[in-house]
Design a protein around this motif. Structure first.
Motif, short mmCIF file in Angstrom:
data_model
loop_
_atom_site.label_atom_id
_atom_site.label_comp_id
_atom_site.label_asym_id
_atom_site.label_seq_id
_atom_site.Cartn_x
_atom_site.Cartn_y
_atom_site.Cartn_z
N ASP A 96 -30.57 22.20 86.30
CA ASP A 96 -29.48 22.29 85.33
C ASP A 96 -29.15 20.95 84.65
O ASP A 96 -28.19 20.87 83.89
N TYR A 97 -29.90 19.89 84.94
CA TYR A 97 -29.58 18.58 84.38
C TYR A 97 -29.46 18.62 82.85
O TYR A 97 -28.49 18.17 82.26
N VAL A 98 -30.50 19.14 82.21
CA VAL A 98 -30.53 19.09 80.74
C VAL A 98 -29.40 19.94 80.15
O VAL A 98 -28.74 19.54 79.20
N LYS A 99 -29.17 21.07 80.79
CA LYS A 99 -28.11 21.95 80.30
C LYS A 99 -26.74 21.27 80.41
O LYS A 99 -25.93 21.31 79.49
N ALA A 100 -26.52 20.62 81.55
CA ALA A 100 -25.22 19.97 81.75
C ALA A 100 -25.01 18.85 80.73
O ALA A 100 -23.93 18.69 80.16
N LEU A 101 -26.06 18.07 80.50
CA LEU A 101 -25.93 16.96 79.54
C LEU A 101 -25.74 17.49 78.13
O LEU A 101 -24.99 16.93 77.33
N SER A 102 -26.40 18.59 77.82
CA SER A 102 -26.25 19.17 76.50
C SER A 102 -24.83 19.66 76.28
O SER A 102 -24.26 19.51 75.20
N GLU A 103 -24.26 20.25 77.30
CA GLU A 103 -22.89 20.75 77.16
C GLU A 103 -21.92 19.61 76.88
O GLU A 103 -20.95 19.76 76.14
N ASN A 131 -22.50 17.02 75.18
CA ASN A 131 -22.71 16.49 73.82
C ASN A 131 -22.54 14.98 73.76
O ASN A 131 -21.73 14.45 73.00
N LEU A 132 -23.31 14.30 74.62
CA LEU A 132 -23.14 12.85 74.73
C LEU A 132 -23.83 12.07 73.62
O LEU A 132 -23.54 10.92 73.39
N PHE A 133 -24.79 12.74 72.96
CA PHE A 133 -25.65 11.96 72.08
C PHE A 133 -25.43 12.29 70.60
O PHE A 133 -26.36 12.44 69.83
N GLU A 134 -24.17 12.43 70.25
CA GLU A 134 -23.79 12.72 68.87
C GLU A 134 -24.24 11.58 67.96
O GLU A 134 -24.23 10.41 68.34
N THR A 135 -24.63 11.93 66.73
CA THR A 135 -24.94 10.90 65.75
C THR A 135 -24.58 11.45 64.38
O THR A 135 -24.43 12.66 64.21
N THR A 136 -24.40 10.58 63.40
CA THR A 136 -24.06 11.09 62.08
C THR A 136 -25.12 10.73 61.05
O THR A 136 -25.00 11.07 59.89
#
Lengths: 86, 595
Positions: free
Chosen positions: B367-374, B376-381
């Motif tokens: 579940d690592y990737v799923k947890a990190l995706s939830e 949303n740590l890697f926002e960029t504009t």
């Protein structure tokens, strides 16, 4: 569940939601009597009460509420329907 | 999760109604919606407060998006928003869709009205615009035939989202607030609460309002340069299964199939982060020789030695190691994410380095990737080509530093770098990277004005203004665009006023700023100006350039109590600095690329 228990729990929920630790509720209490209980806060209170009593009110039930007494009755009805006393 | 990070609706709403914003820098946010947004406002205020910002929030009247946007004299414009949140509800769209006589035209008409709103806002304001996506509806009027039918309600919403997103690509100041993505995460069944839509036009079930607020603050913070730049990784049971020191290289679990697949997936996710410019570092309690081995020898590892910017394996405290990593990379703690399966290590780092982002990792590596995706740590504009090359640049930087020790004098070393600088006025093709640098540079930044891409374009078109960017390359690699200077002649004072000067810290101490100052002074001289005027505005992070002007012989003429200092220099007093950099004209650069 006795009505007093429900009132206590409801008071706790209302105090927390309204941020007013001194709030006293009675069956006759209406939104007019409570500072900060506007139409928006009404939604917050309904959401918090639903969580506390693990129930879901219908739109009609929500719009029919006139005072705390109505809410207490509604909760009692829901509890009675959901988990009949045995 | 500790309490200050809760996203529970009632708690967040309560906190937002009573939050103390004294002393925090302000951000002006306007919300325009066809739903009621009052319940969202306290949540936004609280989430901005957690990020250290005092949100001043303007709520437009209910369903008055166009009224506000098309009226240049509206209260909305008078509010001078920095961010405009356009929040469109599927429920509101539903009624207009079913009233519409020609479903085929509905999408085009709606889309052009919404884009018209963006463009109206853009012509009256420099605000960043956050357009929500529509949440896919739950009705399935034709069952599985719904998406196949060109005129169905389901198709209309999907098409509208597609068109809006496509139009946003042509407008840099419009960013997408992907509400549909967060709604599909929880599911439409619980997302929509039609009771509260009927009673109060509330956007969605109250429980999910915090995720909308978080989406908004995530985007705004990223736009202001608050982005993750580096992920620091534990190894054993984080990057692979097992303990390499005990189990040996052949004993660890990392493979594309079976039990190791969780770790394989996690490493692929990290590799993709690296490809978009986020640095990966290792911080492991291990013997170095054992820890590096899987990266060199294990055939199924996704991450290889070259993907890791800094590799630390020792028995020191991890907080201490992260401190060293941070110093080497010259980035802020709040741009570092630390990932470790061990709750003790997470806790140590959290308590010693509270600004480092330390997410909980789920017990099951699957579940690592799923947890990190939830999270949303890697926002960029924005994304630029240079992002992907960043990791390589940093590695080249270490090569450069070790080379530095073999020269007896620093000038000789600098000369050996064969540095070539490209120095030009802003140009359209570089505006994305220019704006990105303006958003991200914190330390070497004299005034920290966060111009967005549009404002950069305005500067570019302003013929009275001198907006410059510089790119640098040397024998180790191409650093890309590393410095921005904006200066403006003030004819009354016969002065050249430097309004902005910032530089990427990774090119510090090699004469770039000296080269640029020589150039700026030369420009003033050629334009018959007598003075150079510079300003320093202190922030929490830019103390390193406090005496920047003093270094070049400027005199401080004024300093306000809050530390804003004005400096000036007579052009004739300036002593040009010795540098080891050559100017690269565009023709040269093209020729170099051709070779």
């Amino acid at each position: 569940m006795r009505n007093n228990d429900v009132l206590d729990r409801l008071t706790f929920v209302f105090r927390k939601t309204l941020g007013d630790p001194g709030l006293i509720l009675s069956p006759g209490t209406t939104a007019h009597d409570v500072q900060g209980w506007d139409s928006l806060m009404h939604i917050n209170l309904i959401v918090a009460a639903e969580k506390e009593f693990k129930t879901r009110f219908t739109t009609r039930e929500i719009t029919a509420l006139r005072n705390i007494g109505d809410l207490l009755d509604l909760i009692a009805r829901k509890e009675g329907a959901g988990a009949p006393k045995g | 999760m500790n309490d200050s990070r809760t996203l529970e609706y009632s708690e967040l709403a309560r906190a937002g109604r009573n939050c103390d914003l004294r002393g925090l820098p302000q951000i002006r946010v306007a919300i325009l919606s066809d739903a009621a947004t009052q319940l969202l406002v306290p949540l936004l205020r609280e989430l901005f407060r957690r990020a250290g910002l005092a949100a001043e929030i303007y709520e437009a009247p209910f369903a008055a998006i166009e009224l506000e946007a098309f009226n240049a004299a509206s209260d909305f414009y008078a509010f001078r928003p920095e961010v405009v949140v356009l929040l469109n509800a599927t429920q509101a769209l539903r009624s207009s869709f079913f009233q519409h006589s020609a479903p085929r035209d509905f999408v085009d008409e709606t889309e052009s009205r919404m884009v018209g709103v963006w463009d109206a806002i853009r012509s009256n304001s420099n605000a960043l615009i956050l357009q929500s996506t529509y949440v896919a509806p739950y009705e399935r009027l034709f069952g599985n035939y719904d998406p196949k039918l060109a005129t169905s309600w389901t198709t209309a919403v999907a098409e509208l989202n597609r068109c809006l997103v496509a139009s946003s690509r042509e407008r840099n100041s419009v960013l997408i607030n992907d509400v549909d993505a967060i709604a599909s995460w929880v599911g439409r069944r619980t997302w929509f609460d039609e009771r509260f839509w009927d009673l109060a036009k509330s956007f969605c079930a109250a429980d999910h309002l915090p995720s909308i607020a978080r989406n908004i603050t995530d985007i705004v913070l990223a736009a202001r340069g608050r982005v993750v730049k580096c992920v620091v990784l534990d190894l054993d049971n984080t990057l692979w299964g097992g303990v390499v020191g005990d189990d040996g290289v052949d004993g660890i679990q990392i493979s594309a199939h079976g039990e190791g697949e969780s770790f394989h997936r996690f490493q692929s996710f990290l590799l993709n982060l690296k490809k978009r410019g986020i640095l990966l570092c290792v911080c492991s309690k291990n013997e170095f020789a054992a820890a590096i081995k899987p990266f060199e020898e294990h055939p199924e590892m996704v991450l290889r030695k070259d993907d890791v910017t800094i590799f630390v394996a020792n028995w020191d405290n991890k907080a201490e190691n992260i401190k060293r990593i941070r110093e080497t990379l010259e980035i802020g703690y709040d741009s570092i994410v630390f990932l470790d399966d061990n709750p003790f290590e997470r806790d140590t780092v959290r308590s010693l380095l509270p600004d480092v982002i330390v997410p909980e990792l789920p017990e099951d590596p699957a579940d690592y990737v799923k947890a990190l995706s939830e999270l949303n740590l890697f926002e960029t504009t924005n994304v630029s080509l240079e992002d992907g090359a960043r990791a390589n640049l940093y590695r080249a930087e270490f090569a450069r530093r070790s080379a530095a020790s073999t020269f007896s004098n620093f000038g000789e070393y600098l000369a050996s770098l064969n540095m070539m600088i490209e120095l030009e006025r802003f140009e359209s093709s570089r505006l994305g990277r220019i704006a990105q640098l303006l958003q991200r540079s914190n330390q070497f930044n004299l005034t920290t004005h966060r111009y967005n891409e549009r404002q950069c374009e305005d500067l570019m078109l302003d013929t009275k203004c001198m907006p410059l960017y510089a790119s640098l390359r040397d024998r180790f690699g191409d650093h890309g665009l590393i410095s921005v200077i904006v200066a403006r002649p003030d004819m009354a004072k016969r002065a050249l006023q430097i309004t902005d000067w910032l530089m990427s810290c990774r090119v510090l101490a090699r004469g770039v700023e000296e080269y640029l100052m020589n150039y700026v002074v030369q420009q003033a001289y050629e334009n018959d100006l007598d003075l150079i005027i510079g300003t320093y505005i202190p922030t929490a992070k830019n103390a390193m350039v406090k005496d920047f002007f003093a270094k070049f012989g400027f005199e401080k003429v004024e300093e306000s109590p809050d530390g804003i200092a004005h400096w000036q220099l007579r052009v004739f007093d300036y002593q040009p600095r010795r540098t080891y950099i050559q100017l690269e004209t565009k023709q040269n650069a093209l020729a170099a690329e051709a070779i």
